[in-house]
Design an enzyme around this catalytic site. Sequence first.
Site, PDB file in Angstrom:
ATOM      1  N   THR A  14       0.830  -1.211   0.000  1.00 23.79           N
ATOM      2  CA  THR A  14       0.000   0.000   0.000  1.00 23.79           C
ATOM      3  C   THR A  14       0.861   1.256   0.000  1.00 23.79           C
ATOM      4  O   THR A  14       0.498   2.274  -0.597  1.00 23.79           O
ATOM      5  CB  THR A  14      -0.923  -0.024   1.235  1.00 23.79           C
ATOM      6  OG1 THR A  14      -1.847  -1.088   1.052  1.00 23.79           O
ATOM      7  CG2 THR A  14      -1.672   1.270   1.421  1.00 23.79           C
ATOM      8  N   SER A  60       1.288  -7.471  -1.088  1.00 24.33           N
ATOM      9  CA  SER A  60       1.922  -8.535  -0.294  1.00 24.33           C
ATOM     10  C   SER A  60       1.015  -9.727  -0.022  1.00 24.33           C
ATOM     11  O   SER A  60       1.486 -10.759   0.436  1.00 24.33           O
ATOM     12  CB  SER A  60       2.509  -7.980   1.003  1.00 24.33           C
ATOM     13  OG  SER A  60       1.557  -7.895   2.018  1.00 24.33           O
ATOM     14  N   THR A  93       1.414  -4.459   4.388  1.00 23.23           N
ATOM     15  CA  THR A  93       1.167  -4.869   5.776  1.00 23.23           C
ATOM     16  C   THR A  93       0.633  -6.302   5.881  1.00 23.23           C
ATOM     17  O   THR A  93       0.745  -6.928   6.930  1.00 23.23           O
ATOM     18  CB  THR A  93       0.144  -3.938   6.462  1.00 23.23           C
ATOM     19  OG1 THR A  93      -1.096  -4.000   5.740  1.00 23.23           O
ATOM     20  CG2 THR A  93       0.624  -2.511   6.540  1.00 23.23           C
ATOM     21  N   ASP A  94       0.027  -6.804   4.787  1.00 19.14           N
ATOM     22  CA  ASP A  94      -0.720  -8.066   4.910  1.00 19.14           C
ATOM     23  C   ASP A  94       0.147  -9.268   5.277  1.00 19.14           C
ATOM     24  O   ASP A  94      -0.299 -10.146   6.018  1.00 19.14           O
ATOM     25  CB  ASP A  94      -1.504  -8.346   3.617  1.00 19.14           C
ATOM     26  CG  ASP A  94      -2.759  -7.481   3.528  1.00 19.14           C
ATOM     27  OD1 ASP A  94      -3.186  -6.940   4.575  1.00 19.14           O
ATOM     28  OD2 ASP A  94      -3.310  -7.337   2.424  1.00 19.14           O
TER      29      ASP A  94
END
Length: 303
Positions: A14, A60, A93-94
């Site tokens: 992101t 990700s 972040t995932d």
Amino acid sequence: MAQRKIVVLGTGGTLAGTSSRPGDNVGYTAAQVGIADLVGAIPLLRGVPIETEQVAQVDSKDMTRGVWDKLEDRCKHHLGREEVAGIVITHGTDTIEETAFYLQEVLSPQKPVVLTCAMRPATSLSPDGPQNIVDAVAVATQEEACGVVVVCAGVIHDSRDVMKVHHYRLDPFSSGDAGPIGYVEEGEVRLVRNWPGDWILYTRTAPVPLQRVEIVFSHAGASRDHVDALVRSGVQGIVVATTGNGTVHRELMPALLDAQKQGVKVLRASRCAEGGVIAQPGDELPSTNLSPVKARILLLLGG
Ligand code: SIN
């Protein structure tokens, strides 16, 4: 002596995302802007000796072993350079907690490797990526820092403990019972516990890396079907995300024991967000206090 460099490796997420509507923090496309442009647009970093390198450009959720191998290789290269103080890796972040754990396990670095990210895209009215990069650079510059950590929203997390616990807020991570390593406040690092250190977190007594490890869930109404199908398809390792303290549905357990008898490595990891499985004498299946996604990495690396 000249100030040592920070190498920033870009992988997307992101932080590098764009939206056609400014202010849209949800309907954007991740992994669009190159790392040189992202870093170059941060006035606070002008004059700081930084090198950038685009290692990947992915959302990700689609992270692969191939990207991990490339990151491992580039980290080894840059960590070996005398003039490099530390590495920052930008990431979605995932799955940042998985990449961070993987890199700690394979690198066990004596210098800091700092993963950072963002919850809002670069086109947001108020993006969080630039501040997170600045904070990550501050951590990577610390003389005594070492090991792989995740920095987001001013918080420094150990790769072992960090877990994404929220899908929207700007501080989406928790380090659970362990708590964070420290904080970044106006460029200053305030530690509340030690850096991860230069040890490999999990000792592998008989390292046999596995190519294919899958995760299955134990849940109300679970059956043996998924495990049987995985064994038929040649899976080498299975992590079972268990209820509570390592408990497995009675319909699922026999399939896991059969898989283990056939040579599949089976590992229990609790699906509870905090705490870990407390092993009992006579346990039929081994367990770990890692989260299921990190337990999978342990098996991949031959744990
Ligand atoms: C990603 O993980 O690449 C997209 C989501 C995010 O970075 O927050």
